[in-house]
Design a protein around this motif. Structure first.
Motif, short mmCIF file in Angstrom:
data_model
loop_
_atom_site.label_atom_id
_atom_site.label_comp_id
_atom_site.label_asym_id
_atom_site.label_seq_id
_atom_site.Cartn_x
_atom_site.Cartn_y
_atom_site.Cartn_z
N ASP A 99 62.83 87.57 31.33
CA ASP A 99 62.59 86.32 32.24
C ASP A 99 62.06 86.50 33.61
OD1 ASP A 99 64.66 84.90 30.63
OD2 ASP A 99 66.46 85.34 31.77
N PHE A 100 61.22 87.41 33.65
CA PHE A 100 60.32 87.90 34.69
C PHE A 100 59.13 88.00 34.43
CE2 PHE A 100 64.67 89.95 34.90
CZ PHE A 100 65.32 89.51 35.88
N ARG A 101 58.23 87.93 35.73
CA ARG A 101 56.88 87.91 35.82
C ARG A 101 56.37 88.64 37.16
NH1 ARG A 101 51.93 84.44 34.67
NH2 ARG A 101 50.65 84.45 36.44
N LEU A 102 55.38 89.75 36.89
CA LEU A 102 55.27 90.53 38.03
C LEU A 102 53.73 90.56 37.91
CD1 LEU A 102 55.56 92.64 40.39
CD2 LEU A 102 55.75 94.35 38.71
N GLU A 103 53.32 89.80 39.25
CA GLU A 103 51.74 89.56 39.50
C GLU A 103 51.36 90.80 40.36
OE1 GLU A 103 50.41 85.85 40.88
OE2 GLU A 103 51.92 84.84 39.60
N VAL A 104 50.48 91.56 40.30
CA VAL A 104 49.82 92.67 41.14
C VAL A 104 48.40 92.43 41.24
CG1 VAL A 104 49.66 95.26 40.93
CG2 VAL A 104 51.67 94.09 39.73
N HIS A 105 48.21 92.50 42.64
CA HIS A 105 46.73 92.33 43.00
C HIS A 105 46.42 93.57 44.02
CE1 HIS A 105 46.62 88.12 42.27
NE2 HIS A 105 47.74 88.10 42.03
N GLU A 106 45.51 94.37 43.30
CA GLU A 106 44.81 95.46 44.50
C GLU A 106 44.23 95.04 45.65
OE1 GLU A 106 43.83 98.69 40.89
OE2 GLU A 106 42.31 97.69 41.32
N ASP A 107 44.40 95.77 46.55
CA ASP A 107 43.93 95.36 47.90
C ASP A 107 42.21 95.80 47.59
OD1 ASP A 107 45.76 94.40 49.18
OD2 ASP A 107 46.04 96.46 50.14
N SER A 111 58.81 87.48 40.17
CA SER A 111 59.67 86.18 39.77
C SER A 111 60.42 86.05 38.79
CB SER A 111 58.61 84.90 39.81
OG SER A 111 57.51 84.85 40.87
N ASN A 112 61.58 85.30 38.90
CA ASN A 112 62.31 85.01 37.58
C ASN A 112 62.02 83.80 37.33
OD1 ASN A 112 64.53 84.02 36.02
ND2 ASN A 112 65.98 85.55 37.03
N VAL A 113 61.16 83.79 36.16
CA VAL A 113 60.51 82.42 35.67
C VAL A 113 61.58 81.32 35.09
CG1 VAL A 113 58.07 83.32 35.47
CG2 VAL A 113 59.68 83.54 33.47
N GLU A 114 62.88 82.08 34.66
CA GLU A 114 63.73 81.12 33.82
C GLU A 114 64.35 80.24 34.96
OE1 GLU A 114 66.30 79.68 30.88
OE2 GLU A 114 64.55 81.06 30.59
N VAL A 115 64.57 80.81 36.17
CA VAL A 115 65.46 79.99 37.09
C VAL A 115 64.53 79.55 38.16
CG1 VAL A 115 67.70 81.05 36.80
CG2 VAL A 115 66.08 82.03 38.54
N GLY A 116 62.86 80.00 38.15
CA GLY A 116 62.02 79.51 39.16
C GLY A 116 62.05 80.22 40.38
N ARG A 117 62.64 81.33 40.65
CA ARG A 117 63.08 81.77 41.82
C ARG A 117 62.13 83.21 42.11
NH1 ARG A 117 68.54 84.92 43.51
NH2 ARG A 117 67.55 85.34 45.70
N GLU A 118 61.44 83.24 43.19
CA GLU A 118 60.49 84.15 43.59
C GLU A 118 61.70 85.39 44.24
OE1 GLU A 118 57.77 84.58 47.32
OE2 GLU A 118 56.78 83.47 45.59
N LEU A 119 61.50 86.55 43.67
CA LEU A 119 62.12 87.71 44.14
C LEU A 119 61.70 88.49 45.25
CD1 LEU A 119 63.86 88.47 40.38
CD2 LEU A 119 64.77 87.15 42.35
N TYR A 120 60.51 88.66 45.09
CA TYR A 120 59.48 89.53 45.93
C TYR A 120 58.14 88.97 45.89
CZ TYR A 120 57.63 93.68 48.29
OH TYR A 120 56.92 94.67 49.22
N ASN A 121 57.81 89.03 47.34
CA ASN A 121 56.26 88.65 47.66
C ASN A 121 55.82 89.36 48.54
OD1 ASN A 121 53.88 87.44 47.87
ND2 ASN A 121 54.56 85.22 47.70
N GLY A 122 55.16 90.51 48.50
CA GLY A 122 54.68 91.36 49.89
C GLY A 122 53.99 92.65 49.16
N ASN A 123 53.60 93.63 50.17
CA ASN A 123 52.83 94.84 49.74
C ASN A 123 53.58 95.35 48.74
OD1 ASN A 123 51.12 93.99 51.72
ND2 ASN A 123 52.20 95.05 53.16
N CYS A 124 52.70 96.37 48.04
CA CYS A 124 53.15 97.36 47.12
C CYS A 124 52.29 98.54 46.80
CB CYS A 124 53.66 96.43 45.68
SG CYS A 124 52.16 95.78 45.03
N SER A 125 53.10 99.47 46.42
CA SER A 125 51.94 100.57 45.89
C SER A 125 52.06 100.49 44.29
CB SER A 125 52.54 102.01 46.31
OG SER A 125 53.61 102.27 45.77
N ILE A 126 50.60 100.85 43.92
CA ILE A 126 50.34 100.66 42.19
C ILE A 126 49.65 102.14 42.04
CG2 ILE A 126 48.98 99.71 40.61
CD1 ILE A 126 48.65 97.30 43.08
#
Length: 88
Positions: free
Chosen positions: A80-88, A12-27
């Motif tokens: 201005d960014f926040r990245l939340e990462v959740h493991e499966d 998310s871009n927290v400055e403008v309150g916009r979600e840029l990506y919400n989905g699967n990822c590799s960690i």
């Protein structure tokens, strides 16, 4: 968060309150000598890399990053960014 796994990421871009990506990822976590590095890949974009050598100062390129490790999930914050990462 440890090792290599798949999960769910929300960027998310927290400055403008916009979600840029919400989905699967590799960690991927790599620990060598005293360096700890996470590589997060979301969709078809270039991966995000976060690294520390002292355990408290995290960097993403030239920018300092705040990192909270909550076991099976973590939060990276920079500029201005926040990245939340959740493991499966």
């Amino acid at each position: 968060m440890k090792g290599r796994t798949h999960g769910h990421c929300k960027l998310s871009n927290v400055e403008v309150g916009r979600e840029l990506y919400n989905g699967n990822c590799s960690i991927k976590q790599e620990v060598t000598n005293n360096m700890n590095r996470y590589t997060i890949k979301m969709g078809n974009t270039e991966p995000f890399q976060f690294a520390t050598s002292d355990g408290s100062t995290w960097m993403h390129g030239p920018e300092e990053v705040k990192f909270r490790d909550r076991g099976d999930w973590g939060v990276f914050k920079w500029d201005d960014f926040r990245l939340e990462v959740h493991e499966d």
